[in-house]
Design a protein around this motif. Structure first.
Motif, PDB file in Angstrom:
ATOM      1  N   PRO A 135       3.409   2.450  21.057  1.00 15.70           N
ATOM      2  CA  PRO A 135       2.413   3.568  20.494  1.00 15.70           C
ATOM      3  C   PRO A 135       2.227   3.244  18.934  1.00 15.70           C
ATOM      4  CG  PRO A 135       4.476   4.464  21.137  1.00 15.70           C
ATOM      5  CD  PRO A 135       4.583   2.937  21.517  1.00 15.70           C
ATOM      6  N   GLU A 136       1.221   4.174  18.381  1.00 11.99           N
ATOM      7  CA  GLU A 136       1.122   4.122  16.931  1.00 11.99           C
ATOM      8  C   GLU A 136       2.583   4.870  16.241  1.00 11.99           C
ATOM      9  OE1 GLU A 136      -2.529   5.868  15.899  1.00 11.99           O
ATOM     10  OE2 GLU A 136      -3.627   4.110  16.581  1.00 11.99           O
ATOM     11  N   THR A 137       2.851   4.657  15.091  1.00 18.00           N
ATOM     12  CA  THR A 137       3.972   4.946  14.410  1.00 18.00           C
ATOM     13  C   THR A 137       3.828   6.575  14.295  1.00 18.00           C
ATOM     14  OG1 THR A 137       5.318   4.750  12.211  1.00 18.00           O
ATOM     15  CG2 THR A 137       3.002   4.517  12.022  1.00 18.00           C
ATOM     16  N   THR A 138       4.829   7.294  14.084  1.00 16.33           N
ATOM     17  CA  THR A 138       4.744   8.796  13.629  1.00 16.33           C
ATOM     18  C   THR A 138       5.339   9.047  12.289  1.00 16.33           C
ATOM     19  OG1 THR A 138       7.241   8.658  14.453  1.00 16.33           O
ATOM     20  CG2 THR A 138       5.442   9.310  16.146  1.00 16.33           C
ATOM     21  N   ALA A 139       5.524   7.774  11.502  1.00 17.59           N
ATOM     22  CA  ALA A 139       5.785   7.848  10.126  1.00 17.59           C
ATOM     23  C   ALA A 139       4.823   8.298   9.545  1.00 17.59           C
ATOM     24  CB  ALA A 139       6.226   6.588   9.577  1.00 17.59           C
ATOM     25  N   THR A 140       4.850   9.358   8.613  1.00 22.52           N
ATOM     26  CA  THR A 140       3.902   9.658   7.689  1.00 22.52           C
ATOM     27  C   THR A 140       4.162   9.596   6.039  1.00 22.52           C
ATOM     28  OG1 THR A 140       4.491  11.995   7.771  1.00 22.52           O
ATOM     29  CG2 THR A 140       2.759  11.283   9.412  1.00 22.52           C
ATOM     30  N   THR A 141       5.369  10.172   5.551  1.00 24.69           N
ATOM     31  CA  THR A 141       5.656   9.928   4.298  1.00 24.69           C
ATOM     32  C   THR A 141       5.929   8.700   3.873  1.00 24.69           C
ATOM     33  OG1 THR A 141       8.038  10.563   4.761  1.00 24.69           O
ATOM     34  CG2 THR A 141       6.733  12.412   4.734  1.00 24.69           C
ATOM     35  N   GLN A 142       6.154   8.316   2.468  1.00 23.35           N
ATOM     36  CA  GLN A 142       6.577   7.384   1.885  1.00 23.35           C
ATOM     37  C   GLN A 142       7.843   6.704   2.468  1.00 23.35           C
ATOM     38  OE1 GLN A 142       7.219   6.641  -2.418  1.00 23.35           O
ATOM     39  NE2 GLN A 142       5.663   5.232  -2.475  1.00 23.35           N
ATOM     40  N   GLU A 161       0.863  -1.323   0.044  1.00 26.43           N
ATOM     41  CA  GLU A 161       0.001   0.057  -0.072  1.00 26.43           C
ATOM     42  C   GLU A 161       0.973   1.408   0.122  1.00 26.43           C
ATOM     43  OE1 GLU A 161      -3.038   0.208  -0.393  1.00 26.43           O
ATOM     44  OE2 GLU A 161      -3.912  -1.451   0.273  1.00 26.43           O
ATOM     45  N   ASN A 162       2.029   1.088   0.735  1.00 25.42           N
ATOM     46  CA  ASN A 162       2.843   2.355   0.807  1.00 25.42           C
ATOM     47  C   ASN A 162       3.595   2.466  -0.367  1.00 25.42           C
ATOM     48  OD1 ASN A 162       4.279   4.522   2.308  1.00 25.42           O
ATOM     49  ND2 ASN A 162       5.947   3.265   2.189  1.00 25.42           N
ATOM     50  N   GLU A 163       3.968   1.522  -1.376  1.00 23.97           N
ATOM     51  CA  GLU A 163       4.574   1.528  -2.844  1.00 23.97           C
ATOM     52  C   GLU A 163       3.604   2.170  -3.749  1.00 23.97           C
ATOM     53  OE1 GLU A 163       7.839   1.420  -3.107  1.00 23.97           O
ATOM     54  OE2 GLU A 163       7.899   0.983  -0.773  1.00 23.97           O
ATOM     55  N   LEU A 164       2.328   1.653  -3.249  1.00 24.61           N
ATOM     56  CA  LEU A 164       1.405   2.241  -4.557  1.00 24.61           C
ATOM     57  C   LEU A 164       0.793   3.601  -4.376  1.00 24.61           C
ATOM     58  CD1 LEU A 164      -0.577  -1.074  -4.894  1.00 24.61           C
ATOM     59  CD2 LEU A 164       0.698  -0.035  -6.562  1.00 24.61           C
ATOM     60  N   GLN A 165       0.818   3.921  -2.791  1.00 24.58           N
ATOM     61  CA  GLN A 165       0.212   5.306  -2.535  1.00 24.58           C
ATOM     62  C   GLN A 165       0.993   5.701  -1.396  1.00 24.58           C
ATOM     63  OE1 GLN A 165      -4.176   5.587  -2.380  1.00 24.58           O
ATOM     64  NE2 GLN A 165      -4.255   3.438  -2.873  1.00 24.58           N
ATOM     65  N   GLY A 166       2.271   6.402  -1.600  1.00 16.75           N
ATOM     66  CA  GLY A 166       2.994   6.822  -0.549  1.00 16.75           C
ATOM     67  C   GLY A 166       2.265   7.571   0.707  1.00 16.75           C
ATOM     68  N   GLY A 167       2.699   7.226   1.858  1.00 14.49           N
ATOM     69  CA  GLY A 167       2.042   7.766   2.802  1.00 14.49           C
ATOM     70  C   GLY A 167       0.702   7.145   3.136  1.00 14.49           C
ATOM     71  N   SER A 168       0.263   6.287   2.541  1.00 18.97           N
ATOM     72  CA  SER A 168      -1.291   5.699   2.346  1.00 18.97           C
ATOM     73  C   SER A 168      -1.642   5.314   4.205  1.00 18.97           C
ATOM     74  CB  SER A 168      -1.275   4.221   2.046  1.00 18.97           C
ATOM     75  OG  SER A 168      -2.457   3.612   2.262  1.00 18.97           O
ATOM     76  N   SER A 169      -3.032   5.871   4.248  1.00 12.78           N
ATOM     77  CA  SER A 169      -3.542   5.648   5.625  1.00 12.78           C
ATOM     78  C   SER A 169      -3.773   4.126   5.871  1.00 12.78           C
ATOM     79  CB  SER A 169      -4.778   6.562   5.499  1.00 12.78           C
ATOM     80  OG  SER A 169      -5.900   6.075   4.791  1.00 12.78           O
ATOM     81  N   THR A 170      -3.978   3.332   4.822  1.00 13.64           N
ATOM     82  CA  THR A 170      -4.097   2.029   4.856  1.00 13.64           C
ATOM     83  C   THR A 170      -2.905   1.245   5.324  1.00 13.64           C
ATOM     84  OG1 THR A 170      -5.868   1.969   3.341  1.00 13.64           O
ATOM     85  CG2 THR A 170      -4.802   0.005   3.806  1.00 13.64           C
ATOM     86  N   ALA A 171      -1.729   1.792   4.993  1.00 13.48           N
ATOM     87  CA  ALA A 171      -0.468   1.093   5.198  1.00 13.48           C
ATOM     88  C   ALA A 171      -0.153   1.674   6.781  1.00 13.48           C
ATOM     89  CB  ALA A 171       0.663   1.803   4.433  1.00 13.48           C
ATOM     90  N   ILE A 172      -0.560   2.574   7.164  1.00 12.35           N
ATOM     91  CA  ILE A 172      -0.276   3.136   8.562  1.00 12.35           C
ATOM     92  C   ILE A 172      -1.075   2.087   9.420  1.00 12.35           C
ATOM     93  CG2 ILE A 172      -0.700   5.123  10.137  1.00 12.35           C
ATOM     94  CD1 ILE A 172       0.158   6.805   7.800  1.00 12.35           C
ATOM     95  N   SER A 173      -2.239   2.205   9.079  1.00 10.73           N
ATOM     96  CA  SER A 173      -3.137   1.234   9.824  1.00 10.73           C
ATOM     97  C   SER A 173      -2.751  -0.013  10.126  1.00 10.73           C
ATOM     98  CB  SER A 173      -4.666   1.364   9.205  1.00 10.73           C
ATOM     99  OG  SER A 173      -5.614   0.524  10.036  1.00 10.73           O
TER     100      SER A 173
END
Length: 464
Positions: free
Chosen positions: A389-396, A365-377
């Motif tokens: 705790p949840e990740t602080t990463a946001t960019t691809q 998901e991150n490769e297809l859509q950088g910073g994807s909310s789905t990838a983060i979830s």
């Protein structure tokens, strides 16, 4: 008994005659060929043949010991406590000084082609055999194709181009001179086998030991991910991801008492105390600090860097590792010791685990859509279970690094890290930064010398 019996010693002897690396037995071929040609005549005999494919993967040369090791030892996760143990076969992988006579490299190649031959025998014979139930027959075809694909997937990641054999070998000499098949052609066959397996495999196996549709979808997704075909990988992962669930407590994922739980997609089955202690694994014995128990070799031990990456609050540190009471060193807690016989461990080896697929889909998901909310979830679902705790990463790029780190922590010592470094083109960069002398030539293992001697048309990988 582990669901179905892997013990097929007589059958194994028959099949060995037709398998790569069994040259010492080739003189017996005419006699054994008559025996094997009359053996696969009914459902019961084909069932035995399918079981023999699984048994081949259980062998110590594959998932019993060597494949778990080769997926970690060359990486930055582990170290060799006593480099000279076992003739330096392990330490040479750790130091990138492997030679063509390395016993581990030779054994993996040889046993892999035994497994492939067994799968080819089933696929060649099963169509002519009447089954009481077509669904069972189709499932066995799917299982055989999956197991052949899994074996070739391991081979191409370890050696690169390898001979592609998809028909039953009744005359071993007929395949001398074939040479190595281009890796792209081998991958095409892997993808075809898995696609066809998906179409016939049941959603739920007849028992928890057998391959299911979800396992084939998961493996095909991992193949596509390795090939950087992210859209195709997403299709496969998305089709099966809701069929499994994460075990809520990381302490309950591993251990003999937790086998075949909701997180296990496919595992090689082992059991202690059966068939003359032949159904167990000696992996934990080999991967325990040297001298602490009978036969311990100190191979594949977690290094200080890996252990230091776990947050103090990370529940996995205690669940996944243990400090040996008789040593200052840690070792894996993902395998259970057999105190009566260290070489006969009963822990299954998990080949496909749901958390691996969750993190793989996050990567896709991150490769297809950088910073994807789905990838983060998806990433956070693994972190939350670990007590983090949840990740602080946001960019691809931040997510790439976060997902890679989470894979390293979550899948530690499961035979994944080296292949992750290869897949993401990070092996040279990462290992060079840690003082290892590694070049492009070290990304593939050598073709075993005994195979080159048997068939001079096989070309060696560069640098060996």
């Amino acid at each position: 008994m582990k669901n179905f019996n892997y013990s097929t010693s007589i059958f194994v002897l028959i099949l060995c005659i037709f398998s790569v690396g069994c040259e010492d037995e080739l003189y017996q071929e005419p006699t054994t060929q008559v025996l094997s040609s009359s053996f696969y005549s009914n459902e019961s005999e084909i069932e035995t043949a399918v079981t023999a494919i699984y048994a081949g993967l259980q062998n110590g040369d594959l998932y019993g010991t060597y494949l778990p090791a080769i997926g970690e030892v060359p990486s930055d996760n582990t170290f060799e406590e006593v480099p000279a143990n076992d003739g330096g076969n392990y330490s040479s992988m750790d130091e990138f000084s492997v030679t063509t006579n390395n016993g581990i490299i030779a054994a993996i190649w040889e046993q892999s082609y035994i497994v492939i031959q067994r799968a080819n025998i089933v696929l060649n014979r099963i169509e002519e055999v009447a089954y009481n139930d077509d669904a069972t027959k189709n499932a066995r075809i799917g299982e055989s194709k999956f197991l052949r694909a899994l074996t070739y997937f391991n081979l191409v990641r370890i050696y690169g181009d390898v001979p592609l054999v998809t028909i039953e070998t009744t005359d071993p000499f007929a395949f001398f001179g074939q040479g190595r098949t281009d890796v792209n052609e081998v991958y095409a066959q892997i993808e075809l086998d898995l696609t066809e397996a998906i179409s016939v495999l049941p959603t739920t196996g007849s028992d928890s030991s057998r391959v299911t549709k979800g396992a084939a979808q998961a493996l095909l997704g991992k193949v596509y991910l390795t090939r950087k075909n992210y859209s195709a990988a997403k299709t496969q992962f998305s089709a099966m991801i809701n069929s499994y669930t994460l075990v809520p407590n990381v302490a309950n994922i591993f251990g003999v008492e937790n086998e075949n739980n909701s997180e296990v997609i496919f595992a090689i089955q082992f059991a202690s105390g059966l068939n003359g202690n032949s159904e167990g694994s000696n992996a934990l014995q080999q991967f325990t600090p040297s001298g602490t128990v009978s036969g311990a070799k100190g191979h594949n031990l977690p290094n200080d860097e890996l252990l230091s990456l776990y947050d103090a609050d990370d529940l996995r540190l205690e669940a996944y590792f243990q400090l040996h009471p008789n040593s200052p060193l840690y070792y894996t807690n993902k395998l259970t010791a057999n105190e009566d016989n260290q070489a006969d461990g009963g822990s299954d080896w998990i080949v496909l685990r749901y958390s691996d697929i969750v993190l793989s889909l996050a990567e896709v998901e991150n490769e297809l859509q950088g910073g994807s909310s789905t990838a983060i979830s998806l990433l956070n679902s693994i972190r939350t279970r670990a007590g983090l705790p949840e990740t602080t990463a946001t960019t691809q790029e931040e997510l790439r690094e976060a997902i890679a780190l989470e894979r390293r922590l979550e899948l530690s010592l499961e035979g994944q890290r080296w292949f992750d470094l290869l897949r993401t083109d990070k092996a040279i960069e990462v290992l060079s930064s840690k003082g290892k002398t590694i070049s492009e030539n070290d990304l593939l293992m050598p073709i075993p010398q005994n195979q080159l001697d048997a068939d001079p048309t096989l070309e060696q990988n560069p640098g060996y």
